[in-house]
Motif scaffolding. Structure first.
Motif, mmCIF file in Angstrom:
data_model
loop_
_atom_site.group_PDB
_atom_site.id
_atom_site.type_symbol
_atom_site.label_atom_id
_atom_site.label_comp_id
_atom_site.label_asym_id
_atom_site.label_seq_id
_atom_site.Cartn_x
_atom_site.Cartn_y
_atom_site.Cartn_z
ATOM 1 N N GLY A 105 71.881 83.102 32.630
ATOM 2 C CA GLY A 105 70.551 83.437 33.120
ATOM 3 C C GLY A 105 70.392 83.238 34.609
ATOM 4 N N THR A 106 69.265 83.716 35.120
ATOM 5 C CA THR A 106 69.014 83.686 36.558
ATOM 6 C C THR A 106 67.544 83.389 36.851
ATOM 7 N N ILE A 107 67.299 83.004 38.091
ATOM 8 C CA ILE A 107 65.965 83.036 38.687
ATOM 9 C C ILE A 107 66.059 84.106 39.764
ATOM 10 N N PHE A 108 65.120 85.050 39.763
ATOM 11 C CA PHE A 108 65.191 86.136 40.732
ATOM 12 C C PHE A 108 63.888 86.276 41.506
ATOM 13 N N LYS A 109 64.034 86.879 42.681
ATOM 14 C CA LYS A 109 62.896 87.261 43.511
ATOM 15 C C LYS A 109 62.886 88.778 43.552
ATOM 16 N N MET A 110 61.695 89.365 43.427
ATOM 17 C CA MET A 110 61.568 90.813 43.509
ATOM 18 C C MET A 110 60.440 91.141 44.492
ATOM 19 N N THR A 111 60.739 92.012 45.433
ATOM 20 C CA THR A 111 59.713 92.464 46.364
ATOM 21 C C THR A 111 58.765 93.410 45.626
ATOM 22 N N PRO A 112 57.558 93.653 46.154
ATOM 23 C CA PRO A 112 56.664 94.627 45.518
ATOM 24 C C PRO A 112 57.286 96.014 45.390
ATOM 25 N N GLY A 113 58.279 96.332 46.217
ATOM 26 C CA GLY A 113 58.977 97.607 46.121
ATOM 27 C C GLY A 113 60.109 97.622 45.113
ATOM 28 N N GLY A 114 60.451 96.459 44.533
ATOM 29 C CA GLY A 114 61.464 96.409 43.480
ATOM 30 C C GLY A 114 62.836 95.917 43.894
ATOM 31 N N ALA A 115 63.026 95.508 45.140
ATOM 32 C CA ALA A 115 64.330 94.964 45.548
ATOM 33 C C ALA A 115 64.485 93.570 44.947
ATOM 34 N N VAL A 116 65.549 93.382 44.171
ATOM 35 C CA VAL A 116 65.781 92.117 43.469
ATOM 36 C C VAL A 116 66.888 91.328 44.148
#
Length: 188
Positions: A105-116
């Motif tokens: 598993g992961t912890i991710f960050k996603m910009t409002p534009g969808g870049a993960v």
């Protein structure tokens, strides 16, 4: 003949169906959506091109945009298992059940534009796995969460962890639960 008394009308909450996910995407669609600062709804669901889940945006008018298609076997993680949060930096943060460097598993960050961007890949023996609850943002600006199982082994075995992670991915364990600990374990 028996006549039933007229029932008083019950108030109905009107709603409009905004979007119906195809069955392949709805099979794991159990995470709540959030309304972001821009007024759109954001969430995660199962399915997608690789079958490992998607992150999406829905406009108030019902237009759906797939922002990210998780791959599971890739480093981006797979099977998002928690609601997204929108943190004070304007980005979205979430967790996945699988994927990442150890497939835990992961912890991710996603910009409002969808870049993960993956901020952390879990390793069951080091920092836990089965992260199914959303992370939360603390008053100090960091993100906090729990892994339901795993972590460095205690005398009776590992029973989950509590962690902190910064927006730039600095990860630290705050507590490791021991299966024999009377204080409990297996957070989540």
């Amino acid at each position: 003949m028996i006549l039933a008394a007229a029932r008083p009308a019950r108030a109905q909450t009107p709603f409009d169906l905004v979007h119906r996910f195809p069955l392949a995407q709805s099979s794991l669609c159990c995470n709540p959506v959030i309304q972001a600062a821009d007024g759109n709804l954001y969430g995660t669901a199962g399915g997608g091109t690789f079958g490992a889940g998607i992150a999406f945006k829905i406009s108030p008018g019902g237009t759906v945009t797939i922002l990210h298609d998780f791959t599971s076997s890739g480093s981006d993680g797979g099977y998002p298992t928690s609601a997204l949060i929108q943190a004070s930096d304007g980005n979205f943060y979430g967790t996945t059940m699988f994927g990442g460097s150890s497939n835990d598993g992961t912890i991710f960050k996603m910009t409002p534009g969808g870049a993960v961007t993956v901020l952390h890949s879990f390793d069951a023996r080091v920092d836990g796995f089965i992260v199914i609850d959303p992370v939360i943002q603390g008053a100090d600006g960091n993100l906090y969460g729990s892994a339901e199982e795993g972590g460095p082994g205690g005398p009776s075995g590992s029973a989950g962890t509590l962690f902190r992670i910064s927006f730039d991915g600095a990860f630290s364990l705050l507590h490791v639960f021991d299966a024999g600990d009377p204080a409990g374990g297996f957070p989540g």
